[in-house]
Design a protein around this motif. Structure first.
Motif, mmCIF file in Angstrom:
data_model
loop_
_atom_site.group_PDB
_atom_site.id
_atom_site.type_symbol
_atom_site.label_atom_id
_atom_site.label_comp_id
_atom_site.label_asym_id
_atom_site.label_seq_id
_atom_site.Cartn_x
_atom_site.Cartn_y
_atom_site.Cartn_z
ATOM 1 N N ASP A 1 -0.635 -7.232 -7.344
ATOM 2 C CA ASP A 1 -1.050 -6.884 -5.983
ATOM 3 C C ASP A 1 -0.418 -5.535 -5.625
ATOM 4 O O ASP A 1 0.800 -5.408 -5.606
ATOM 5 C CB ASP A 1 -0.597 -7.971 -5.004
ATOM 6 N N ASN A 2 -1.254 -4.548 -5.372
ATOM 7 C CA ASN A 2 -0.767 -3.190 -5.147
ATOM 8 C C ASN A 2 0.061 -2.711 -6.339
ATOM 9 O O ASN A 2 1.237 -2.362 -6.230
ATOM 10 C CB ASN A 2 0.034 -3.108 -3.849
ATOM 11 N N ASN B 1 -10.816 -5.571 -4.273
ATOM 12 C CA ASN B 1 -10.305 -4.333 -3.661
ATOM 13 C C ASN B 1 -9.508 -3.465 -4.636
ATOM 14 O O ASN B 1 -8.522 -2.843 -4.273
ATOM 15 C CB ASN B 1 -9.451 -4.656 -2.430
ATOM 16 N N ASN B 2 -9.966 -3.429 -5.883
ATOM 17 C CA ASN B 2 -9.311 -2.626 -6.909
ATOM 18 C C ASN B 2 -10.100 -1.354 -7.193
ATOM 19 O O ASN B 2 -11.277 -1.235 -6.843
ATOM 20 C CB ASN B 2 -9.166 -3.435 -8.197
ATOM 21 N N ARG C 1 -5.504 -7.631 -7.086
ATOM 22 C CA ARG C 1 -6.099 -7.063 -5.882
ATOM 23 C C ARG C 1 -5.332 -5.816 -5.447
ATOM 24 O O ARG C 1 -4.150 -5.652 -5.769
ATOM 25 C CB ARG C 1 -6.144 -8.099 -4.751
ATOM 26 N N ASN C 2 -6.037 -4.952 -4.741
ATOM 27 C CA ASN C 2 -5.434 -3.730 -4.173
ATOM 28 C C ASN C 2 -4.770 -2.861 -5.233
ATOM 29 O O ASN C 2 -3.819 -2.131 -4.945
ATOM 30 C CB ASN C 2 -4.408 -4.088 -3.089
ATOM 31 N N SER C 3 -5.261 -2.947 -6.458
ATOM 32 C CA SER C 3 -4.587 -2.289 -7.580
ATOM 33 C C SER C 3 -5.475 -1.235 -8.228
ATOM 34 O O SER C 3 -6.681 -1.179 -7.969
ATOM 35 C CB SER C 3 -4.146 -3.337 -8.605
ATOM 36 N N THR D 1 0.825 -1.201 0.000
ATOM 37 C CA THR D 1 0.000 0.000 0.000
ATOM 38 C C THR D 1 0.863 1.257 0.000
ATOM 39 O O THR D 1 0.616 2.216 -0.726
ATOM 40 C CB THR D 1 -0.930 0.009 1.224
#
Length: 418
Positions: A133-134, A202-203, A179-181, A95
């Protein structure tokens, strides 16, 4: 006495020397690389490195490229490179220190808001595992030509004149986790998925699609969970779910707890909306919050979704009456059990923490200060369910790591209260 003194001096010198040379407790400092690359790549791009990509790059079959946190990949805007993944790709940031695929800062102009300055990440059928991821993907989506590596290798649509998606994945036996991207400032489709066991979670997607393009575009051969994504102002749909292509297995997507806003208005055709279903896809749709979208969940009435599909506990809001009118149930617009569907403008305001619901529906610019969490007392709280089955509750194992689809929430949308 003199001998004793000399021995003492030698002992001190020996101890000091050993101390200076003993590095067993010292963590070596790994310096980031500054590389210029083209052609075949594999191995590891080290933390915080700067990688300048001068031409198309290819991860060979059987090889792996690992990208560590904080790596900045700068794409040349003259050659507009594609990243071809014949092997495997693991891009894992954090993050605080994400990985970024981008262009030189001077190219990030208003006229280039929808990118088209480099290609995209295109994973062939020989790619068995891919993780983002991220990761930030921005300013891409260049048009293919006869000289494009993807066209020469028969990848993606294998013809010139197509705009590269940010991510294409095609191995029906492969594994993909994103994810997280963030995917932003992209010319057309953000993603185009034609195979694999897949998790999108979670994108954030925004400023994508100049004249067409979806957020998450899924075809046959895909089993997927799509959850807790924020999708803002895609040109066409946030999710286009289809089982076209004739691949096995039949596409089956569980999409839940996504927040979808202002999508579809910039595509003046029957397909512009929020979620589009067609061609026998099995789609289970729960707890999604759709605000100011052009249509509700819409089907192709000539080639509809699989009858086993389930729609339940989705939440709709429209600031304007034309938005509200176009998500009313019909033969084309699906309504589900326990869906919240008002009939009047500004009814069922979800009370976002910081988002002006009267934002121009044609707006494609994203304000990073907006906050789509729900305020205390939001009517969207408590409208979700958690009793449904998702495809990857037990996870997908990639490179020894288990990635699980997130637990569903009891609120509608991707964000509860803070």
């Amino acid at each position: 006495m003199k001998n004793v003194l000399l021995l003492s001096i030698f002992a001190v010198i020996f101890v000091v020397a050993c101390t200076k040379n003993d590095t067993s407790d010292v963590t070596p400092v790994v310096k980031p690389d500054e590389l210029s690359v083209s052609g075949e790549v594999s191995g590891t791009w080290k933390k915080s490195s700067i990688i300048t990509v001068k031409g198309d790059i290819i991860i060979p079959t059987g090889k792996t490229l690992t990208i560590e946190e904080g790596v900045s990949i700068v794409m040349d805007t003259t050659s507009k490179p594609e990243l071809i993944v014949n092997g495997n790709l693991y891009a894992i940031g954090t993050t605080a220190n994400p990985i970024k695929f981008s262009v030189p800062e001077g190219a990030k102009l208003v006229k280039n808001k929808f990118g088209q300055l480099w290609g995209g990440i295109l994973a062939a059928k020989t790619c068995t595992e891919l993780v983002l991821d991220n990761v930030i993907l921005e300013y891409g989506g260049a048009v293919t030509t006869e000289a494009s590596t993807s066209v020469k290798l028969g990848l993606y649509k294998a013809v010139s004149g197509e705009f590269d998606p940010a991510l294409w994945f095609s191995n029906t036996a492969g594994k993909l986790v994103v994810r997280n991207s963030t995917i932003r400032n992209w010319r057309d489709d953000a993603t185009y998925i034609e195979g694999g066991s897949v998790i999108f979670a979670n994108n954030t997607f925004y400023t994508t699609g100049l004249s067409g393009g979806e957020g998450i575009n899924i075809k046959s051969g895909v089993i997927a969970d799509v959850a807790f994504n924020l999708i803002y102002s895609t040109n066409t749909n946030a999710l286009k779910l289809s089982s076209t292509g004739g691949r096995t297995p039949q596409a089956y997507v569980v999409a839940y707890n996504n927040t979808i806003l202002n999508t579809g208005w910039r595509r003046p055709t029957v397909k512009g909306g929020s979620i589009w279903l067609e061609q026998s896809v099995q789609a289970d749709l729960y707890n999604n919050l759709m605000a100011n979208c052009r249509f509700g969940i819409k089907r192709d009435v000539k080639l509809p979704e699989d009858k086993r599909s389930i729609v339940s506990n989705n939440y709709y809001y429209g600031f304007s009456q034309d938005a509200v009118t176009q998500f009313q149930p019909s033969t084309e617009i699906l309504a589900g059990k326990n869906d919240v569907i008002g009939t009047k403008a500004d009814e069922n305001d979800p009370k976002f923490v910081n988002y002006p619901t009267n934002t121009d529906k044609m707006n494609s610019d994203f304000n990073t200060a907006w906050d789509f969490h729900l305020s205390a007392g939001s009517p969207a709280l408590g409208k979700g369910i958690t009793t449904f089955t998702r495809n990857f509750k037990d996870g997908i194992t990639i490179n020894g790591i288990v990635y699980k689809s997130p637990e569903p929430a009891t609120y509608a949308g991707a964000f509860g209260t803070k």
